[in-house]
Design a protein around this motif. Structure first.
Motif: not given
Length: 345
Positions: A159-179
């Motif tokens: 669930q935390q992973q999904r929240v982190a993904l939503a937080r990253a995507l909320v800014t409408n990025p051109t590229v999403l970086l996942l470490d």
């Protein structure tokens, strides 16, 4: 986490999909030096818009440093990073149009799930009603709406992973970086979240650049696999290309499932499932069985040839049961010429 500028026209349309801001990402001989140590050595790579790309390699190969240079979290010693038509070397993370999802998720423990997702928009100056609506749209997208008022400590790892993904995507990025985003999850959840990440990437249409040391993860997720070693790129290709046609000894060994066989002064890769076993006297080189490992649907048989070459053979359980072998047995081993793939020096 990177923060992109947000305006009223960026609101999520009905169905929670994000506007398509996909752009090519190009690395032009980028280098990262820490004093005398070269962590990334003149890496050049073009990742087409809308690609799921995995940077794959062992610890210390330079993959995370490469990701951080793209994000703007590491200074580029030399070379250029270009997103679309813009060289972003001198831009701060917030101006690059990238967002980063960290291995630890880095959620704010004192903020609710909804506030965590909306935080980047708050820092960008978005009005409260707008940012909460955007946060709710993204929480619906990752099936976390009912957890919006909870704190991160009240969530499971997935669930935390999904929240982190939503937080990253909320800014409408051109590229999403996942470490290494899946490394903290248990094996069952990791497989489920792989499928979800791939689905999200297809729906958004933007590039995901995903760092991992897991060959299985890279092959399951990526359109493009970039195998790195010692700060350089060893091979780029689709998962099938990299696995079926490794170019170097390193790639063949790191990807697994291959035997590196020296013959005639050259090295060849032969997949473990393409090697056949036979009884002594039949065609093939003699070898001694050194280990037998049962893996359910398959059985792994380790061998040593008379010339000292170690081999691994993968047999279907039913095939092994038709002609079982034990440690110490002498067998003949062979393969078809078409199953032998020459490796670069």
């Amino acid at each position: 986490m990177a923060v992109a500028s947000v305006g009223a026209n960026d609101a999520c349309p009905e169905g929670h999909a994000l506007p398509n801001r996909a752009a090519d990402l190009e690395l032009a001989a980028i280098t990262k030096a820490y004093g005398e140590t070269i962590a990334v050595d003149r890496v050049s790579l073009k990742i087409p818009a809308g690609t799921y790309c995995c940077l794959l390699g062992p610890s210390g190969c330079g993959k995370s440093s490469t990701l951080r240079m793209i994000a703007g979290h590491e200074f580029i010693s030399d070379g250029d990073v270009m997103i679309g038509d813009t060289v972003v070397n001198d831009l701060p993370p917030a101006k690059r149009g990238t967002a980063m999802m960290f291995q630890s998720y880095a959620l704010f423990p004192h903020l609710s799930v909804r506030e965590n997702v909306a935080f980047s928009l708050k820092m960008a100056g978005a009005a409260k009603a707008e940012r909460l609506k955007r946060a709710d749209d993204l929480l619906a997208l990752v099936d976390m709406t009912r957890y919006g008022d909870r704190l991160p400590a009240q969530l499971s790892g997935g669930q935390q992973q999904r929240v982190a993904l939503a937080r990253a995507l909320v800014t409408n990025p051109t590229v999403l970086l996942l470490d290494e985003p899946l490394s903290a999850l248990d094996p069952f959840l990791r497989i489920r979240m792989r499928a979800e990440l791939k689905r999200y990437q297809r729906e958004f249409g933007i590039s995901f650049i995903h760092v991992t040391h897991s060959q299985e993860e890279a092959m399951a997720l990526a359109d493009m696999v970039v195998v790195m070693n010692d700060g350089r790129i060893e091979q780029v290709g689709s998962p099938r290309e990299v696995f079926n046609a490794p170019k170097t000894v390193f790639v063949a060994k790191f990807m697994g499932g291959h035997n590196v066989v020296p013959e005639g002064g050259k090295s060849y890769a032969v997949r473990a499932d393409r090697i056949k076993l036979a009884r002594p006297g039949e065609a093939g080189a003699k070898a001694t069985v050194t280990d037998v490992e049962y893996q359910g649907m398959t059985v792994h048989v380790a061998l040593t040839r008379e010339d000292g070459t170690d081999l691994l053979v993968t047999l279907a359980e039913t095939e092994f049961d038709r002609a079982p072998v034990s440690v110490g047995d002498t067998v003949s081993v062979g393969w078809q010429p078409a199953d032998r793939h020459e490796l670069a020096a």
